[in-house]
Design a protein around this motif. Structure first.
Motif, PDB file in Angstrom:
ATOM      1  N   UNK A 110      26.316-125.379  -3.706  1.00  0.00           N
ATOM      2  CA  UNK A 110      25.002-125.972  -3.952  1.00  0.00           C
ATOM      3  C   UNK A 110      24.563-126.810  -2.762  1.00  0.00           C
ATOM      4  N   UNK A 111      25.484-127.620  -2.202  1.00  0.00           N
ATOM      5  CA  UNK A 111      25.120-128.437  -1.049  1.00  0.00           C
ATOM      6  C   UNK A 111      24.794-127.559   0.156  1.00  0.00           C
ATOM      7  N   UNK A 112      25.476-126.429   0.286  1.00  0.00           N
ATOM      8  CA  UNK A 112      25.145-125.480   1.352  1.00  0.00           C
ATOM      9  C   UNK A 112      23.686-125.048   1.232  1.00  0.00           C
ATOM     10  N   UNK A 113      23.261-124.687   0.026  1.00  0.00           N
ATOM     11  CA  UNK A 113      21.873-124.257  -0.180  1.00  0.00           C
ATOM     12  C   UNK A 113      20.901-125.402   0.085  1.00  0.00           C
ATOM     13  N   UNK A 114      21.299-126.622  -0.271  1.00  0.00           N
ATOM     14  CA  UNK A 114      20.429-127.772  -0.038  1.00  0.00           C
ATOM     15  C   UNK A 114      20.308-128.079   1.454  1.00  0.00           C
ATOM     16  N   UNK A 115      21.416-127.977   2.184  1.00  0.00           N
ATOM     17  CA  UNK A 115      21.362-128.204   3.625  1.00  0.00           C
ATOM     18  C   UNK A 115      20.522-127.132   4.314  1.00  0.00           C
ATOM     19  N   UNK A 116      20.679-125.915   3.890  1.00  0.00           N
ATOM     20  CA  UNK A 116      19.875-124.829   4.473  1.00  0.00           C
ATOM     21  C   UNK A 116      18.384-125.089   4.230  1.00  0.00           C
ATOM     22  N   UNK A 117      18.044-125.530   3.012  1.00  0.00           N
ATOM     23  CA  UNK A 117      16.650-125.833   2.689  1.00  0.00           C
ATOM     24  C   UNK A 117      16.153-127.050   3.469  1.00  0.00           C
ATOM     25  N   UNK A 118      17.039-128.023   3.677  1.00  0.00           N
ATOM     26  CA  UNK A 118      16.699-129.221   4.463  1.00  0.00           C
ATOM     27  C   UNK A 118      16.310-128.832   5.885  1.00  0.00           C
ATOM     28  N   UNK A 119      17.139-128.037   6.537  1.00  0.00           N
ATOM     29  CA  UNK A 119      16.858-127.622   7.912  1.00  0.00           C
ATOM     30  C   UNK A 119      15.592-126.768   7.980  1.00  0.00           C
ATOM     31  N   UNK A 120      15.421-125.884   7.010  1.00  0.00           N
ATOM     32  CA  UNK A 120      14.204-125.059   6.964  1.00  0.00           C
ATOM     33  C   UNK A 120      12.973-125.937   6.780  1.00  0.00           C
ATOM     34  N   UNK A 121      13.090-126.973   5.933  1.00  0.00           N
ATOM     35  CA  UNK A 121      11.970-127.888   5.713  1.00  0.00           C
ATOM     36  C   UNK A 121      11.559-128.600   6.990  1.00  0.00           C
ATOM     37  N   UNK A 122      12.541-129.007   7.798  1.00  0.00           N
ATOM     38  CA  UNK A 122      12.228-129.639   9.079  1.00  0.00           C
ATOM     39  C   UNK A 122      11.500-128.667  10.001  1.00  0.00           C
ATOM     40  N   UNK A 123      11.981-127.438  10.073  1.00  0.00           N
ATOM     41  CA  UNK A 123      11.354-126.413  10.925  1.00  0.00           C
ATOM     42  C   UNK A 123       9.928-126.141  10.464  1.00  0.00           C
ATOM     43  N   UNK A 124       9.706-126.177   9.160  1.00  0.00           N
ATOM     44  CA  UNK A 124       8.384-125.863   8.597  1.00  0.00           C
ATOM     45  C   UNK A 124       7.405-127.025   8.695  1.00  0.00           C
ATOM     46  N   UNK A 125       7.856-128.166   9.183  1.00  0.00           N
ATOM     47  CA  UNK A 125       6.954-129.289   9.396  1.00  0.00           C
ATOM     48  C   UNK A 125       6.819-130.242   8.222  1.00  0.00           C
ATOM     49  N   UNK A 126       7.719-130.172   7.248  1.00  0.00           N
ATOM     50  CA  UNK A 126       7.670-131.112   6.137  1.00  0.00           C
ATOM     51  C   UNK A 126       8.111-132.496   6.615  1.00  0.00           C
ATOM     52  N   UNK A 127       7.660-133.522   5.919  1.00  0.00           N
ATOM     53  CA  UNK A 127       7.940-134.897   6.331  1.00  0.00           C
ATOM     54  C   UNK A 127       9.455-135.103   6.442  1.00  0.00           C
ATOM     55  N   UNK A 128       9.967-135.366   7.649  1.00  0.00           N
ATOM     56  CA  UNK A 128      11.415-135.434   7.823  1.00  0.00           C
ATOM     57  C   UNK A 128      12.076-136.567   7.049  1.00  0.00           C
TER      58      UNK A 128
END
Length: 248
Positions: A110-128
């Motif tokens: 689960x944390x793997x999926x959350x980290x992957x989503x975290x990094x993707x969110x940064x790339x997509x321009x979401x508020x870091x």
């Protein structure tokens, strides 16, 4: 034994003259260490696999302890996270935090999926900062320290404004707030966002706008919770604090 696992590079270290050792958070086998021979050479075909934040499929041999890379295929290079200073700082924080809280081969899909989503969110321009706080909450939850926010942890009451207490493990109502003078009185906006953070899966995060004063309040609260319950000194957090000073 030959393994073929998807993973995210959360730490990369020089080893000898030409090699690197990477720590990888995998989708099925927790955190594993992999030796990449020749990764420091200019023409190495595996050099890109040793870059921090790289999401890839790693094929490696391992009998016990450290594995040795045989082959790798990049699924997302996340190169933007290594090119923009602010994104590098936030990505480094999440990577270092993950590396420190996860033990070798500890189950953490689960944390793997959350980290992957975290990094993707940064790339997509979401508020870091908001993405970072959401990830911190997932770490707290995984560690058994997610705060109780739906009611007062002392009496079960719902009298607002609430005061959040890291020591008590959640919010204290107006009548019980005196039991922790170090607790932080929450504004309505911060309280609503914290309740969202406790429930939110990073993979479902859409666009979210937060006022600067509320973000400062959230940072103070999350810092308090992380310091008491996780309590791991991180170099990357100091770097983030320095960036905040320059941005003021």
């Amino acid at each position: 034994m030959l393994y073929r696992l998807e993973g995210i590079v959360i730490r990369s270290m020089d080893y000898g003259e030409n090699n690197k050792i990477i720590n990888v958070l995998t989708n099925t086998h927790g955190k594993v260490g992999i030796l990449i021979r020749g990764a420091k050479k200019a023409r190495s075909r595996h050099a890109s696999l040793a870059q921090p934040f790289t999401y890839a499929e790693f094929t490696f041999f391992r009998t016990s302890g450290l594995g040795t890379l045989n082959h790798g295929e990049i699924l997302a290079s996340n190169h933007l996270l290594r090119e923009q200073l602010e994104l590098t700082a936030y990505a480094s924080y999440a990577a270092e935090l993950t590396d420190r809280v996860i033990q070798e081969e500890e189950s953490s899909s689960f944390l793997f999926e959350q980290l992957k989503a975290y990094l993707s969110g940064l790339v997509e321009g979401k508020d870091p900062q908001i993405v970072s706080h959401l990830y911190e909450m997932r770490v707290l939850d995984m560690s058994g320290y997610a705060p109780v926010l739906d009611h007062c942890v002392e009496c079960g009451g719902e009298q607002t404004p609430f005061r959040i207490s890291a020591a008590a493990g959640g919010v204290l109502c107006r009548r019980c707030g005196h039991k922790d003078p170090q607790g932080i009185v929450l504004s309505e906006a911060a309280y609503k966002l914290l309740r969202l953070f406790v429930r939110m899966d990073l993979r479902r995060l859409g666009s979210i706008q937060v006022k600067p004063e509320t973000k400062q309040e959230l940072k103070k609260v999350m810092r308090m919770l992380m310091d008491l319950h996780i309590g791991i000194p991180l170099k990357s957090r100091g770097f983030l604090d320095q960036l905040d000073k320059y941005s003021l």
